[in-house]
Design a protein around this motif. Structure first.
Motif, short mmCIF file in Angstrom:
data_model
loop_
_atom_site.label_atom_id
_atom_site.label_comp_id
_atom_site.label_asym_id
_atom_site.label_seq_id
_atom_site.Cartn_x
_atom_site.Cartn_y
_atom_site.Cartn_z
N ASP A 220 31.85 36.64 35.64
CA ASP A 220 31.09 35.39 35.61
C ASP A 220 31.53 34.50 36.77
O ASP A 220 32.72 34.13 36.86
N ALA A 221 30.60 34.11 37.62
CA ALA A 221 30.94 33.34 38.82
C ALA A 221 31.52 31.98 38.47
O ALA A 221 32.49 31.51 39.10
N ASN A 222 30.95 31.29 37.48
CA ASN A 222 31.45 29.98 37.08
C ASN A 222 32.89 30.06 36.56
O ASN A 222 33.74 29.22 36.88
N PHE A 223 33.16 31.08 35.74
CA PHE A 223 34.52 31.23 35.20
C PHE A 223 35.50 31.53 36.33
O PHE A 223 36.62 30.98 36.36
N ALA A 225 35.26 30.65 39.39
CA ALA A 225 35.47 29.44 40.19
C ALA A 225 36.44 28.49 39.49
O ALA A 225 37.34 27.91 40.14
N ARG A 226 36.30 28.33 38.16
CA ARG A 226 37.20 27.43 37.43
C ARG A 226 38.64 27.98 37.44
O ARG A 226 39.60 27.22 37.58
N ALA A 227 38.79 29.30 37.30
CA ALA A 227 40.13 29.90 37.34
C ALA A 227 40.77 29.72 38.70
O ALA A 227 41.97 29.41 38.80
N THR A 228 39.96 29.87 39.76
CA THR A 228 40.48 29.67 41.12
C THR A 228 40.90 28.23 41.34
O THR A 228 41.95 27.95 41.94
N ASP A 229 40.11 27.28 40.84
CA ASP A 229 40.46 25.86 40.98
C ASP A 229 41.77 25.53 40.28
O ASP A 229 42.54 24.68 40.75
N LEU A 230 42.03 26.21 39.16
CA LEU A 230 43.28 25.96 38.41
C LEU A 230 44.45 26.77 38.95
O LEU A 230 45.58 26.59 38.50
N GLY A 231 44.17 27.64 39.91
CA GLY A 231 45.24 28.45 40.50
C GLY A 231 45.74 29.54 39.58
O GLY A 231 46.91 29.93 39.66
N ILE A 232 44.88 30.07 38.69
CA ILE A 232 45.27 31.11 37.74
C ILE A 232 44.54 32.40 38.11
O ILE A 232 43.35 32.37 38.45
N ASP A 233 45.25 33.49 38.04
CA ASP A 233 44.62 34.79 38.28
C ASP A 233 43.49 35.00 37.28
O ASP A 233 43.68 34.79 36.08
N PRO A 234 42.30 35.41 37.73
CA PRO A 234 41.16 35.57 36.82
C PRO A 234 41.42 36.51 35.64
O PRO A 234 40.94 36.28 34.53
N THR A 235 42.20 37.57 35.87
CA THR A 235 42.49 38.52 34.78
C THR A 235 43.31 37.83 33.69
O THR A 235 43.02 37.94 32.49
N ILE A 236 44.34 37.08 34.12
CA ILE A 236 45.18 36.35 33.16
C ILE A 236 44.37 35.24 32.50
O ILE A 236 44.45 35.03 31.28
N ALA A 237 43.56 34.55 33.30
CA ALA A 237 42.76 33.44 32.76
C ALA A 237 41.79 33.92 31.70
O ALA A 237 41.60 33.27 30.67
N SER A 238 41.15 35.07 31.93
CA SER A 238 40.19 35.59 30.94
C SER A 238 40.89 35.94 29.63
O SER A 238 40.38 35.66 28.54
N SER A 239 42.07 36.54 29.72
CA SER A 239 42.82 36.90 28.51
C SER A 239 43.25 35.65 27.75
O SER A 239 43.13 35.59 26.51
#
Length: 418
Positions: A220-223, A225-239
């Motif tokens: 998901d592009a929006n997710f 983008a939000r994970a990148t803004d928070l400086g969190i790896d997308p894989t970790i952020a999704s979990s």
């Protein structure tokens, strides 16, 4: 302790402990209604939790193609026929006088009923289990939202509790314990061996979720983008996002059940239940129907355990009948209630979180302590190797030690009931 786990280990681990702590607190709350409020010695918690897990399969999974046409309808007919036979036997028992004739009639009904029942059921079961046995081999479910399965799990457990209560309540507490334990084992045996129902020991996997899947969030592009803004790896952020969603859902259920339990505890009904718990003879002399009230609270507590079982299976994403063990789903829940404080709902919730945290963490903590204590020994030392191999038993040892210490120094629990 959960926050410390997040800081030292990982927030994924901390949220997983939190989610299972919420489910464990609900189980503890259900048992506390039975034991803390009514003094009912139920050691069959495992069976009611398993029925809640079964509800997620029967409600949320899609039906197996061609299963109902091949034999599903005949299975339902066989179960209905068995219910009619049981009702007929009960009717004969109640209406005929105690005599040899009554015994012969009941025995004849049972024998003929079993023969007809098996004649209808066995071919239908064989047909259903032959349908793609590697991936299916069972009738499936109704393909409804999995959240619907949570209250249905409570209803299934409540129905089983009513049947058990009608036969076992009124017996002495030790006989009630034996009865509930035996019936819980029967429920697990049915789940393991009746493949047409929930695949038995082959397990049902892929149970739908009430929250998004991690892979979908990572695409998901929006997710992203939000994970990148928070400086969190997308894989970790999704979990983390998925586990947080579960935590919110579980917390809402726990809070709702806790408020209802508190209202019940402080109501005239709750005061009556405590009076029955403290002195059944006096309560009966005051005109209270002790057995009926015991049945009420037994059904309510079991329903809560069933809801918790459905929630846990939803979190796992699979139904694994072999994983239902008395140590985990009966003994551990009893330790939670005893530690928290029998008769106190807040204590039951606290005990659920506290014991589950130690159940998860004591083994790695024990391993670290052993490694630290044996740091001066050579790696090939038999004594060091023996201690390191024994770290796996730290979990059982610690649970027993906690129970002994609580019973010795805090026999009424951390937050005693009034």
């Amino acid at each position: 302790m959960i926050v410390t786990t997040g800081v030292i280990q990982s927030w994924n681990s901390a949220l997983l402990i939190l989610n299972m702590g919420l489910v464990s607190a609900i189980m503890s709350l259900g048992l506390n209604l039975q034991w803390g409020l009514a003094g009912l010695f139920n050691v069959g918690v495992m069976g009611f939790v398993a029925l809640g897990g079964l509800a997620t399969v029967l409600i949320a999974m899609p039906a197996t193609p061609t299963a109902w046409g091949a034999g599903g309808a005949r299975i339902v007919i066989a179960l209905l026929f068995a219910s009619v036979v049981i009702a007929a036997v009960i009717g004969v028992y109640k209406r005929m006088p105690n005599s040899t004739t009554r015994f012969v009639v009941m025995l004849a009904l049972l024998l003929i009923g079993v023969i007809i029942y098996r004649a209808i059921l066995d071919p239908a079961v064989a047909t259903v289990e032959a349908i793609n046995p590697a991936l299916a081999g069972y009738i499936g479910g109704l393909n409804l939202p999995v959240l619907v399965a949570w209250p249905v799990g409570g209803v299934l457990a409540a129905c089983a509790a009513w049947l058990i209560g009608k036969t076992a309540l009124g017996l002495r507490s030790d006989y009630l314990a034996i009865g509930t334990l035996g019936i819980a084992e029967i429920i697990i045996a049915v789940l393991k061996h009746e493949d047409w129902l929930a695949r038995g020991v082959k397990n049902v996997i892929g149970i739908p979720r009430p929250v998004p899947y991690e892979i979908d969030l990572q695409q998901d592009a929006n997710f992203l983008a939000r994970a990148t803004d928070l400086g969190i790896d997308p894989t970790i952020a999704s979990s983390l996002f998925v586990k947080l969603n579960y935590a919110i859902l579980f917390a809402v259920v726990l809070l709702t059940l806790f408020i209802m339990a508190q209202l019940a505890l402080n109501s005239p009904w709750g005061r009556m239940m405590r009076a029955i718990r403290d002195n059944e003879v006096t309560a009966a002399a005051m005109g209270k129907d002790v057995t009926a009230r015991h049945l009420q609270v037994f059904v309510l507590g079991s329903a809560i355990c069933g809801i918790a079982g459905a929630m846990m299976t939803t979190l796992d994403g699979q139904l694994t009948p072999a994983s239902y063990q008395p140590l985990r789903f009966t003994f551990l829940v009893w330790v939670m209630v005893i530690l928290g404080g029998s008769g106190n709902n807040l204590g039951a919730v606290l005990g659920g979180f506290f014991i589950w945290f130690f159940w998860v963490q004591v083994e790695p903590i024990g391993l670290l302590l052993i490694e630290f204590a044996t740091i001066g020994l050579a790696d090939e030392s038999w004594f060091k190797q023996h201690l390191l191999a024994s770290a796996a038993y730290m979990r059982l040892f610690t649970m027993g030690l906690i129970l002994l210490l609580v019973l010795r120094f805090w026999p009424r629990g951390l937050i005693p009931g009034r």
